[in-house]
Design an enzyme around this catalytic site. Sequence first.
Site, short mmCIF file in Angstrom:
data_model
loop_
_atom_site.label_atom_id
_atom_site.label_comp_id
_atom_site.label_asym_id
_atom_site.label_seq_id
_atom_site.Cartn_x
_atom_site.Cartn_y
_atom_site.Cartn_z
N ARG A 101 -17.58 13.94 10.27
CA ARG A 101 -18.96 13.98 11.11
C ARG A 101 -19.11 14.97 12.09
O ARG A 101 -20.13 15.35 12.45
CB ARG A 101 -19.18 12.50 11.66
CG ARG A 101 -19.51 11.22 10.87
CD ARG A 101 -19.36 9.92 11.54
NE ARG A 101 -17.77 9.70 11.60
CZ ARG A 101 -17.61 8.53 12.08
NH1 ARG A 101 -18.37 7.68 12.60
NH2 ARG A 101 -16.04 7.94 12.05
N GLY A 140 -7.15 5.99 5.74
CA GLY A 140 -7.59 4.94 6.75
C GLY A 140 -6.64 4.69 7.82
O GLY A 140 -5.41 5.29 7.67
N ALA A 173 -11.33 64.86 46.05
CA ALA A 173 -12.22 64.66 45.12
C ALA A 173 -12.22 65.46 43.83
O ALA A 173 -12.09 66.65 43.87
CB ALA A 173 -13.61 64.46 45.45
C1 UD1 Z 1 -12.31 3.17 14.22
C2 UD1 Z 1 -12.08 1.60 14.13
C3 UD1 Z 1 -13.35 1.00 14.56
C4 UD1 Z 1 -13.45 1.12 15.99
C5 UD1 Z 1 -13.37 3.06 16.39
C6 UD1 Z 1 -13.24 3.21 17.80
C7 UD1 Z 1 -10.92 1.38 11.83
C8 UD1 Z 1 -11.20 1.00 10.45
N1 UD1 Z 1 -12.14 1.32 12.70
O1 UD1 Z 1 -13.49 3.57 13.53
O2 UD1 Z 1 -13.12 -0.55 14.51
O3 UD1 Z 1 -14.62 0.89 16.63
O4 UD1 Z 1 -12.39 3.48 15.58
O5 UD1 Z 1 -13.32 4.47 18.02
O6 UD1 Z 1 -9.84 1.53 12.38
N2 UD1 Z 1 -7.11 8.69 11.52
C9 UD1 Z 1 -5.92 8.67 10.75
N3 UD1 Z 1 -6.00 8.44 9.43
C10 UD1 Z 1 -6.58 8.19 8.68
C11 UD1 Z 1 -7.96 7.84 9.11
C12 UD1 Z 1 -8.18 7.83 10.59
O7 UD1 Z 1 -5.08 9.18 11.39
O8 UD1 Z 1 -6.47 8.02 7.48
C13 UD1 Z 1 -7.45 8.69 12.69
C14 UD1 Z 1 -8.47 9.66 13.15
O9 UD1 Z 1 -7.93 10.89 13.19
C15 UD1 Z 1 -8.96 9.25 14.48
C16 UD1 Z 1 -8.74 7.68 14.52
O10 UD1 Z 1 -7.62 7.44 13.35
O11 UD1 Z 1 -8.22 9.90 15.54
C17 UD1 Z 1 -9.96 7.02 14.19
O12 UD1 Z 1 -10.53 7.20 12.82
P1 UD1 Z 1 -12.08 7.32 12.60
O13 UD1 Z 1 -12.15 7.68 11.23
O14 UD1 Z 1 -12.68 8.11 13.70
O15 UD1 Z 1 -12.35 6.00 12.90
P2 UD1 Z 1 -13.69 5.21 13.37
O16 UD1 Z 1 -14.73 5.16 12.16
O17 UD1 Z 1 -14.30 5.65 14.56
CA CA Z 2 -13.56 7.55 15.62
#
Ligand code: UD1
Ligand code: CA
Length: 463
Positions: free
Chosen positions: A16, A79, A425
């Site tokens: 995003r 995830g 100068a």
């Molecule tokens: C996540 C939570 C959501 C919460 C929100 C808060 C889950 C499924 N959802 O959603 O409930 O409200 O955070 O901010 O956990 N990341 C990895 N590996 C991956 C995917 C993500 O390391 O495979 C890391 C990302 O870099 C990030 C963090 O995990 O720093 C959160 O990931 P993001 O995709 O932002 O999750 P949200 O959709 O915000």
């Molecule tokens: Ca997030």
Amino acid sequence: MNKTAVIILAAGKGTRMKSEKAKVLHEVGGRPMLSYAIERAKEAGAAKTVVIIGHQAEKVRAALPGEGVVFVEQSVQLGTGHAVMQAEKALKGFKGDVLILSGDVPLITVDTIRGLMNSHREGKGTLTVLTAEPDDPYSYGRIIADNKGRIKKIVEEKDATSKERSVREINTGIYCVGSEFLFKALKKVEPKNVQKEYYLTDIVGIAVSEKRMVSTFKAEEFKEVMGINSRIDLAEAECIMRTKTLEHLMANGVTIIDPSNTYISSSVRIEPDTVVYPGAFISGDTVIGTGCSIGPGSIISDTILGNDVKIKAYSVIEESEVREGAAIGPVAHIRPQTVIEKGAHIGNFVEVKKSTIGEGSKANHLSYIGDATIGKGVNIGAGTITCNYDGFKKYQTIIEDNVFVGSDTQLIAPVRIGKGSLIGAGTTVTEDVPEDSLVTSRVRQETRKGWAKKWRKKKKGSK
Ligand code: UD1
Ligand code: CA
């Protein structure tokens, strides 16, 4: 105290953000957002900190202090649950609580983290989720409670029913959880959801189904647990952090004329009774003494300013030191590795690079001083230039104490001007000058009386 290990999630691309750069490297307050989670882990007393990296892993590793931190790669990002699983090996043999932090939640305070950890320990449960209650819970996972008000599961925005979406309490993505349960539970997580990801949030439902105790701990302020997912979030976080930094400085006695138009990184230290004018950008490891004035539009990074220093409007100062009572600008450029000694003056349109300007010396107008060592009480006239570069190498200029350099002088380096000398100068200095000498190199003046008048008459007559 119980031992705590920390896992920080930072492998995601951050779709995003619409960026080539990994999300956690985007800066808030002049630092990659991930650096805040690493700092908080340290402050919270982590026995071990494991950072899960994946997207642009090498760049992330290089941009952050690796000290006391183990980086583990999640090569495909399946995830948040899958991400935490990658830490299992690094935490082998560790038994205790695991604090899970998110690399995209940079505003969290150590007080809130401690609150979560204490609540988790006091409750003696298996899992405690840090929650918050924003006005608009959109895009966050929702905390779904049973009829007794106890947390039952977390449902992501994309998977939620409209009733679930109406819940305002959200998951901050920060948890305290027993290590043994955590890694066992993660093995049960399946990617059965709209996003086809392994959700870390599913461990809540798993713990509940195993009749384990799961609790929530609500952060007082939603703002500090906001996740950064887009450029809009990034700008909002920047604004919140900036306001906090400025308020802290003001509370400690710094005058900020217009806080809505002043940009100071949280890493900057400023002593009381210094005044900062609008449009100033101050960043990095900058330390500013008391009684200073930082003029409008000044840009100062990684610099030490002593007490009572005046930085006049639109000056740029990088990686340098300006000592007590010195004055810079307006519109001066102080480049890296420069030291401006006590009471020295650098005036408008003067550029100084990798040089020392001695106590009380002055270069007030239109000069370039590079690779030079200038003694005390020296006057550098307008338009003086150190010619320090021959296209291949840089050379030094040394000007000893109390030298007077007349305007429009070129100093062809390497060259040394002895103490107390006077440079006329318009001189081009090519050779070393012994002390107390007078040096001139200009052509002697020739004056032809009445010549101009005659010339004009002749021109008019020929028209
Ligand atoms: C996540 C939570 C959501 C919460 C929100 C808060 C889950 C499924 N959802 O959603 O409930 O409200 O955070 O901010 O956990 N990341 C990895 N590996 C991956 C995917 C993500 O390391 O495979 C890391 C990302 O870099 C990030 C963090 O995990 O720093 C959160 O990931 P993001 O995709 O932002 O999750 P949200 O959709 O915000
Ligand atoms: Ca997030």
